[in-house]
Write a protein that holds these residues in place. Structure first.
Motif, PDB file in Angstrom:
ATOM      1  N   ALA A 211       0.872  -1.349   0.037  1.00  0.00           N
ATOM      2  CA  ALA A 211       0.265  -0.163   0.034  1.00  0.00           C
ATOM      3  C   ALA A 211       0.793   1.131   0.078  1.00  0.00           C
ATOM      4  O   ALA A 211       0.459   2.370  -0.432  1.00  0.00           O
ATOM      5  CB  ALA A 211      -0.975   0.042   1.235  1.00  0.00           C
ATOM      6  N   PHE A 212       2.022   1.058   0.564  1.00  0.00           N
ATOM      7  CA  PHE A 212       2.965   2.271   0.761  1.00  0.00           C
ATOM      8  C   PHE A 212       3.836   2.455  -0.629  1.00  0.00           C
ATOM      9  O   PHE A 212       3.739   3.729  -1.239  1.00  0.00           O
ATOM     10  CB  PHE A 212       3.776   2.191   1.969  1.00  0.00           C
ATOM     11  CG  PHE A 212       4.678   3.638   1.979  1.00  0.00           C
ATOM     12  CD1 PHE A 212       4.256   4.624   2.485  1.00  0.00           C
ATOM     13  CD2 PHE A 212       5.929   3.601   1.817  1.00  0.00           C
ATOM     14  CE1 PHE A 212       5.018   5.867   2.729  1.00  0.00           C
ATOM     15  CE2 PHE A 212       6.773   4.582   1.897  1.00  0.00           C
ATOM     16  CZ  PHE A 212       6.060   5.853   2.548  1.00  0.00           C
ATOM     17  N   PHE A 213       4.375   1.422  -0.982  1.00  0.00           N
ATOM     18  CA  PHE A 213       5.203   1.564  -2.235  1.00  0.00           C
ATOM     19  C   PHE A 213       4.931   1.272  -3.820  1.00  0.00           C
ATOM     20  O   PHE A 213       5.231   1.969  -4.428  1.00  0.00           O
ATOM     21  CB  PHE A 213       6.499   0.484  -2.123  1.00  0.00           C
ATOM     22  CG  PHE A 213       7.366   0.971  -1.011  1.00  0.00           C
ATOM     23  CD1 PHE A 213       8.065   2.106  -1.107  1.00  0.00           C
ATOM     24  CD2 PHE A 213       7.203   0.283   0.235  1.00  0.00           C
ATOM     25  CE1 PHE A 213       8.865   2.655  -0.040  1.00  0.00           C
ATOM     26  CE2 PHE A 213       8.136   0.727   1.382  1.00  0.00           C
ATOM     27  CZ  PHE A 213       9.192   1.816   1.233  1.00  0.00           C
ATOM     28  N   PHE A 214       3.416   0.607  -3.734  1.00  0.00           N
ATOM     29  CA  PHE A 214       2.994   0.435  -5.110  1.00  0.00           C
ATOM     30  C   PHE A 214       2.548   1.795  -5.942  1.00  0.00           C
ATOM     31  O   PHE A 214       2.974   1.945  -6.913  1.00  0.00           O
ATOM     32  CB  PHE A 214       1.952  -0.555  -5.232  1.00  0.00           C
ATOM     33  CG  PHE A 214       1.338  -0.969  -6.428  1.00  0.00           C
ATOM     34  CD1 PHE A 214       1.975  -1.502  -7.369  1.00  0.00           C
ATOM     35  CD2 PHE A 214       0.037  -0.258  -6.850  1.00  0.00           C
ATOM     36  CE1 PHE A 214       1.601  -1.892  -8.781  1.00  0.00           C
ATOM     37  CE2 PHE A 214      -0.466  -0.519  -8.208  1.00  0.00           C
ATOM     38  CZ  PHE A 214       0.064  -1.333  -8.992  1.00  0.00           C
ATOM     39  N   PRO A 215       1.993   2.794  -5.183  1.00  0.00           N
ATOM     40  CA  PRO A 215       1.418   3.865  -5.853  1.00  0.00           C
ATOM     41  C   PRO A 215       2.710   4.726  -6.266  1.00  0.00           C
ATOM     42  O   PRO A 215       2.801   5.471  -7.412  1.00  0.00           O
ATOM     43  CB  PRO A 215       0.621   4.545  -4.677  1.00  0.00           C
ATOM     44  CG  PRO A 215       0.147   3.539  -3.975  1.00  0.00           C
ATOM     45  CD  PRO A 215       0.950   2.558  -3.840  1.00  0.00           C
ATOM     46  N   ILE A 216       3.638   4.655  -5.202  1.00  0.00           N
ATOM     47  CA  ILE A 216       4.976   5.590  -5.567  1.00  0.00           C
ATOM     48  C   ILE A 216       5.548   4.951  -7.074  1.00  0.00           C
ATOM     49  O   ILE A 216       5.844   5.810  -7.972  1.00  0.00           O
ATOM     50  CB  ILE A 216       5.933   5.586  -4.584  1.00  0.00           C
ATOM     51  CG1 ILE A 216       5.151   6.355  -3.494  1.00  0.00           C
ATOM     52  CG2 ILE A 216       7.299   6.186  -4.851  1.00  0.00           C
ATOM     53  CD1 ILE A 216       6.051   6.189  -1.867  1.00  0.00           C
ATOM     54  N   LEU A 217       5.716   3.604  -7.143  1.00  0.00           N
ATOM     55  CA  LEU A 217       6.477   3.127  -8.092  1.00  0.00           C
ATOM     56  C   LEU A 217       5.733   3.095  -9.307  1.00  0.00           C
ATOM     57  O   LEU A 217       6.122   3.266 -10.561  1.00  0.00           O
ATOM     58  CB  LEU A 217       6.666   1.526  -7.851  1.00  0.00           C
ATOM     59  CG  LEU A 217       7.737   1.464  -6.679  1.00  0.00           C
ATOM     60  CD1 LEU A 217       7.835  -0.019  -6.276  1.00  0.00           C
ATOM     61  CD2 LEU A 217       9.208   1.792  -7.048  1.00  0.00           C
TER      62      LEU A 217
ATOM     63  N   TYR B 246      -0.782  12.369 -15.775  1.00  0.00           N
ATOM     64  CA  TYR B 246      -1.616  12.908 -14.632  1.00  0.00           C
ATOM     65  C   TYR B 246      -3.068  12.545 -15.072  1.00  0.00           C
ATOM     66  O   TYR B 246      -3.688  12.286 -13.687  1.00  0.00           O
ATOM     67  CB  TYR B 246      -1.533  14.630 -14.701  1.00  0.00           C
ATOM     68  CG  TYR B 246      -0.347  15.105 -13.927  1.00  0.00           C
ATOM     69  CD1 TYR B 246      -0.047  14.668 -12.613  1.00  0.00           C
ATOM     70  CD2 TYR B 246       0.715  15.765 -14.494  1.00  0.00           C
ATOM     71  CE1 TYR B 246       1.050  14.973 -11.718  1.00  0.00           C
ATOM     72  CE2 TYR B 246       1.745  16.461 -13.663  1.00  0.00           C
ATOM     73  CZ  TYR B 246       1.831  16.042 -12.286  1.00  0.00           C
ATOM     74  OH  TYR B 246       2.961  16.496 -11.690  1.00  0.00           O
ATOM     75  N   LEU B 247      -3.381  12.411 -16.164  1.00  0.00           N
ATOM     76  CA  LEU B 247      -4.863  12.108 -16.678  1.00  0.00           C
ATOM     77  C   LEU B 247      -4.892  10.523 -16.128  1.00  0.00           C
ATOM     78  O   LEU B 247      -5.896  10.165 -15.486  1.00  0.00           O
ATOM     79  CB  LEU B 247      -5.277  12.336 -18.081  1.00  0.00           C
ATOM     80  CG  LEU B 247      -6.601  11.584 -18.636  1.00  0.00           C
ATOM     81  CD1 LEU B 247      -7.451  12.734 -18.074  1.00  0.00           C
ATOM     82  CD2 LEU B 247      -6.204  11.711 -20.068  1.00  0.00           C
ATOM     83  N   VAL B 248      -3.979   9.610 -16.307  1.00  0.00           N
ATOM     84  CA  VAL B 248      -4.177   8.231 -15.998  1.00  0.00           C
ATOM     85  C   VAL B 248      -4.244   8.249 -14.578  1.00  0.00           C
ATOM     86  O   VAL B 248      -5.166   7.486 -13.876  1.00  0.00           O
ATOM     87  CB  VAL B 248      -2.995   7.422 -16.615  1.00  0.00           C
ATOM     88  CG1 VAL B 248      -3.063   5.854 -16.022  1.00  0.00           C
ATOM     89  CG2 VAL B 248      -3.036   7.331 -18.139  1.00  0.00           C
ATOM     90  N   CYS B 249      -3.566   8.914 -13.627  1.00  0.00           N
ATOM     91  CA  CYS B 249      -3.423   8.935 -12.190  1.00  0.00           C
ATOM     92  C   CYS B 249      -4.942   9.522 -11.836  1.00  0.00           C
ATOM     93  O   CYS B 249      -5.799   8.850 -10.888  1.00  0.00           O
ATOM     94  CB  CYS B 249      -2.339   9.872 -11.592  1.00  0.00           C
ATOM     95  SG  CYS B 249      -1.003   8.871 -11.729  1.00  0.00           S
TER      96      CYS B 249
ATOM     97  N   SER C  28       3.282   5.542 -10.138  1.00  0.00           N
ATOM     98  CA  SER C  28       3.212   6.821 -10.859  1.00  0.00           C
ATOM     99  C   SER C  28       4.592   7.070 -11.369  1.00  0.00           C
ATOM    100  O   SER C  28       4.500   7.863 -12.394  1.00  0.00           O
ATOM    101  CB  SER C  28       2.861   7.829  -9.428  1.00  0.00           C
ATOM    102  OG  SER C  28       3.936   7.887  -8.737  1.00  0.00           O
ATOM    103  N   ASN C  29       5.519   6.558 -10.694  1.00  0.00           N
ATOM    104  CA  ASN C  29       6.971   6.992 -11.431  1.00  0.00           C
ATOM    105  C   ASN C  29       7.227   6.289 -13.032  1.00  0.00           C
ATOM    106  O   ASN C  29       7.501   6.648 -13.821  1.00  0.00           O
ATOM    107  CB  ASN C  29       8.232   6.444 -10.482  1.00  0.00           C
ATOM    108  CG  ASN C  29       8.191   7.563  -9.289  1.00  0.00           C
ATOM    109  OD1 ASN C  29       7.786   8.560  -9.494  1.00  0.00           O
ATOM    110  ND2 ASN C  29       8.856   7.207  -8.369  1.00  0.00           N
ATOM    111  N   LEU C  30       6.639   5.079 -12.878  1.00  0.00           N
ATOM    112  CA  LEU C  30       6.574   4.190 -14.078  1.00  0.00           C
ATOM    113  C   LEU C  30       5.676   4.993 -15.013  1.00  0.00           C
ATOM    114  O   LEU C  30       6.185   4.985 -16.192  1.00  0.00           O
ATOM    115  CB  LEU C  30       6.053   2.949 -13.785  1.00  0.00           C
ATOM    116  CG  LEU C  30       5.912   1.849 -15.048  1.00  0.00           C
ATOM    117  CD1 LEU C  30       7.747   1.641 -15.580  1.00  0.00           C
ATOM    118  CD2 LEU C  30       5.213   0.700 -14.794  1.00  0.00           C
ATOM    119  N   LEU C  31       4.651   5.596 -14.820  1.00  0.00           N
ATOM    120  CA  LEU C  31       3.778   6.124 -15.691  1.00  0.00           C
ATOM    121  C   LEU C  31       4.481   7.536 -16.293  1.00  0.00           C
ATOM    122  O   LEU C  31       4.533   7.903 -17.444  1.00  0.00           O
ATOM    123  CB  LEU C  31       2.391   6.637 -15.231  1.00  0.00           C
ATOM    124  CG  LEU C  31       1.453   5.607 -14.974  1.00  0.00           C
ATOM    125  CD1 LEU C  31       0.223   6.154 -14.172  1.00  0.00           C
ATOM    126  CD2 LEU C  31       0.929   4.975 -16.156  1.00  0.00           C
TER     127      LEU C  31
END
Length: 96
Positions: free
Chosen positions: A35-41, A56-59, A43-46
């Protein structure tokens, strides 16, 4: 909420829950890590793969989908807890 039907042990209210790992289950550690690291990884991949505006649109769309799906997963968790209610209560009483 997800941990409500996974947790099988009670902990004192004044205990440090994330301290030395005495009250943590392996499932709790995996869920917290994910839950902590997946969103960060993610969004960085996107941002690496797509342009900034598209990322930003995908997020934004994923966030809106998560907000719209919130009643569904809350209903699912409620059903899981109610289905296992007596097992959970028995286990919590036994670990006092």
């Amino acid at each position: 909420m997800q941990l409500a039907w996974i947790n099988r042990k009670t902990a004192p209210l004044d205990a440090s829950l994330m301290g030395k790992g005495q009250w943590n289950s392996p499932y709790q550690m995996v869920i917290v890590f994910f839950a902590f690291f997946f969103p960060i990884l993610f969004s960085n991949l996107l941002f690496l793969v797509l342009s900034e505006n598209t990322a930003y649109l995908v997020c934004t769309l994923l966030g809106m989908a998560g907000i719209a799906a919130q009643p569904l997963w809350m209903r699912y968790l409620y059903r899981q807890v109610i289905r296992k209610k007596y097992d959970i209560l028995t286990n919590l009483r036994d670990t006092r």
